[in-house]
Design an enzyme around this catalytic site. Structure first.
Site, mmCIF file in Angstrom:
data_model
loop_
_atom_site.group_PDB
_atom_site.id
_atom_site.type_symbol
_atom_site.label_atom_id
_atom_site.label_comp_id
_atom_site.label_asym_id
_atom_site.label_seq_id
_atom_site.Cartn_x
_atom_site.Cartn_y
_atom_site.Cartn_z
ATOM 1 N N LYS A 117 -15.722 -16.403 41.485
ATOM 2 C CA LYS A 117 -15.102 -17.491 40.726
ATOM 3 C C LYS A 117 -15.758 -17.573 39.351
ATOM 4 O O LYS A 117 -16.978 -17.716 39.254
ATOM 5 C CB LYS A 117 -15.275 -18.806 41.495
ATOM 6 C CG LYS A 117 -14.551 -19.994 40.881
ATOM 7 C CD LYS A 117 -14.605 -21.183 41.835
ATOM 8 C CE LYS A 117 -13.934 -22.397 41.217
ATOM 9 N NZ LYS A 117 -13.936 -23.544 42.143
ATOM 10 N N ARG A 187 -3.114 -21.097 50.559
ATOM 11 C CA ARG A 187 -2.975 -22.513 50.237
ATOM 12 C C ARG A 187 -1.553 -22.989 50.530
ATOM 13 O O ARG A 187 -0.636 -22.169 50.665
ATOM 14 C CB ARG A 187 -3.277 -22.736 48.750
ATOM 15 C CG ARG A 187 -4.600 -22.105 48.294
ATOM 16 C CD ARG A 187 -4.577 -21.836 46.783
ATOM 17 N NE ARG A 187 -5.766 -21.095 46.348
ATOM 18 C CZ ARG A 187 -6.846 -21.649 45.814
ATOM 19 N NH1 ARG A 187 -6.901 -22.952 45.638
ATOM 20 N NH2 ARG A 187 -7.879 -20.916 45.451
ATOM 21 N N ASP A 256 -2.144 -26.879 45.614
ATOM 22 C CA ASP A 256 -2.857 -25.595 45.558
ATOM 23 C C ASP A 256 -4.300 -25.746 46.006
ATOM 24 O O ASP A 256 -4.991 -24.740 46.192
ATOM 25 C CB ASP A 256 -2.797 -24.995 44.148
ATOM 26 C CG ASP A 256 -3.346 -25.940 43.091
ATOM 27 O OD1 ASP A 256 -2.758 -27.018 42.928
ATOM 28 O OD2 ASP A 256 -4.353 -25.603 42.444
ATOM 29 N N ASN A 257 -4.760 -26.980 46.192
ATOM 30 C CA ASN A 257 -6.125 -27.228 46.668
ATOM 31 C C ASN A 257 -6.156 -27.670 48.124
ATOM 32 O O ASN A 257 -7.126 -28.284 48.565
ATOM 33 C CB ASN A 257 -6.812 -28.287 45.801
ATOM 34 C CG ASN A 257 -7.058 -27.797 44.386
ATOM 35 O OD1 ASN A 257 -7.090 -26.593 44.141
ATOM 36 N ND2 ASN A 257 -7.206 -28.709 43.454
#
Length: 491
Positions: A117, A187, A256-257
């Site tokens: 990340k 997700r 998306d989380n």
């Protein structure tokens, strides 16, 4: 001249099953190199559980891998495509600054995504630089590991590597890359992407892959897509209840989380509540309070409704029938969540059996906590230690009455005082990652290069139910000058 290999193999054992999905779901690419990677912090216990060699992970070659300068043997780096509703608005997204190296197969046969990340720009970067600052990466490391210590399903943090380069936000900041470990990065937004932009065959391929990966016990069932929806709803109901029970506020519950695996994912503007108030919001961008503490269960079912919409073509060929099926299943969330929450709250109050009046007892305590601005964690800690005088509620007539009711309720079960206290200790953390303590650790680490404050904090947070003398200093509340605390979407 070839690079020297580390004398000890790091232990990578990559598989790349995500690449078997249709190519619309990802983009293959190698990350751009960084100038001068250095290891900031390594999660040795997690590394060992993944089958990795701790000594090798500290070698220059493997640090280069964790920075994206080299590709580990067997890895096939890719950025994942997904969409999502951000604060209620649908948009095309994707990994804008992260790359999935592959899936590490552990010595016990478990499969975990290994993701970098802050690894640079991807086809989904949408104008961003693809990089991350050291502070937010260390913050995700602390909070995700604290969540693991609390027993809450979560992605994990294996390492943070500094890049030797700056990133530019409001100011110039040191750059870093976090190595994130997850059951997967599928997700709700991945399914939204498939439903909106791909064929029904691609949607089915994603659903089948998800079943194989996260629900293998139902992948051959005739109604497997309905069971997938039910399974995800069950996991999210359990997860959100766990958040509420410890006062965790995610801060940015966009679709998306929300991970299909049921893990907490994406620690951006998250924080733990000090003073109990259902309206608590920490995120600077959540000006409407959409993702406030008390709203989290409602947002969860909203997100799950978007997941159900994405699955409609697989639930029934007749759209009206598919909608009816989805609505019936979604209606179960509220009951599932409430059951998980009530069970957890009973445990926090040392109640081993069930009585009809328990919910009124629980709500009575929470209402007092809100009215008197009591600290959520420390109130339960004081009750656990049988030190009611330590709470701000002590001395009020309503608390005296409530306390008597609770004591009387405890006598109506066979467990003795010792058993009650031990049970409460297992469900009421003595410590949480309090915002001022996290900031203190981050300031020392990224500004001064002193990681000892962070390491001490991580040690305390690794066993939050221990009730050791070392934890006492971490139970203190922030000074009034440190409130109200605000978080920012740095990750």
């Amino acid at each position: 001249m070839t690079d020297k290999k580390p004398t000890i193999e790091p232990g990578w054992n990559f598989d790349n099953s995500y690449t078997t999905l249709p190519k619309s779901f990802f983009s293959r690419l190698n990350p751009p190199p960084v100038r001068s990677p250095k290891l900031a912090i390594l999660n040795e216990r997690l590394a060992k559980s993944l089958g990795l060699n701790v000594e090798a992970l500290q070698s220059e070659e493997v640090i280069a891998m964790l920075a994206g300068n080299k590709t580990p043997e067997g890895a096939m780096p890719l950025a994942q495509a997904y969409a999502g509703h951000q604060f209620g608005h649908f948009t095309m997204l994707g990994d804008g600054r992260a790359l999935l190296l592959g899936e590490q197969i552990t010595p016990t046969g478990e499969r975990f995504d290994i993701q970098l990340k802050g690894s640079g720009r991807t086809p989904y970067s949408r104008g961003g630089d693809g990089r991350a600052a050291l502070g937010p990466m260390l913050r995700e490391y602390i909070i995700s590991e604290a969540m693991h210590g609390l027993g809450i399903p979560t992605t994990r943090s294996l390492a943070v590597v500094t890049t030797g380069e700056s990133v530019y936000r409001e100011s110039e900041l040191p750059g870093a890359i976090l190595t994130r470990v997850a059951a997967s990065h599928i997700r709700v937004g991945t399914f939204q992407f498939a439903a909106r932009f791909c064929s029904i065959e691609d949607l089915r391929a994603l659903a089948d892959y998800t079943l194989q990966r996260h629900f293998p016990e139902i992948e051959t069932e005739e109604n497997r897509y309905l069971l997938l929806l039910k399974g995800v709803i069950q996991r999210q109901a359990a997860l959100i209840a766990k958040w509420q029970l410890v006062g965790f506020i995610h801060g940015v519950m966009n679709t998306d989380n929300m991970a299909i695996s049921g893990e907490t994912i994406d620690y951006g503007p998250c924080a733990f509540m000090d003073t109990y108030d259902p309206a608590t919001v920490f995120s600077s961008i959540d000006v409407q309070g959409r993702y406030a503490y008390g709203n989290q269960p409602y947002i969860a079912v909203w997100n799950l409704s978007r997941f159900a919409e994405s699955l409609l073509p697989l639930l029934h060929e007749n759209e009206a029938q598919a909608v009816k099926i989805a609505e019936d299943v979604l209606a179960e969330f509220s009951k599932l969540y409430h059951s998980n929450w009530l069970t957890g709250m009973r445990a926090k109050l040392g109640l081993f059996n069930e009585e009809e009046q328990d919910e009124a007892l629980i709500e009575g305590l929470l209402n007092m906590m809100k009215e008197h601005r009591a600290d959520y964690t420390n109130t339960f800690r004081a009750l656990t230690l049988n030190q009611p005088e330590e709470t701000v509620l002590f001395g009020t007539s309503e608390f005296t009455e409530w306390h008597e009711q609770w004591k009387a309720r405890l006598t109506r079960q066979p467990e003795d005082t010792d058993a009650v206290q031990q049970g409460m200790k297992k469900n009421n953390p003595a410590v949480i990652p309090r915002n001022h303590r996290v900031e203190e650790a981050l300031e020392a680490a990224w500004k001064e290069g002193d990681y000892t404050v962070m390491e001490r904090l991580l040690t305390v947070l690794s066993d939050p139910y221990a009730y050791t003398p070392e934890q006492v200093e971490y139970t203190t509340l922030p000074a009034e000058s440190a409130r109200p605390y605000q978080t920012f979407c740095g990750t």
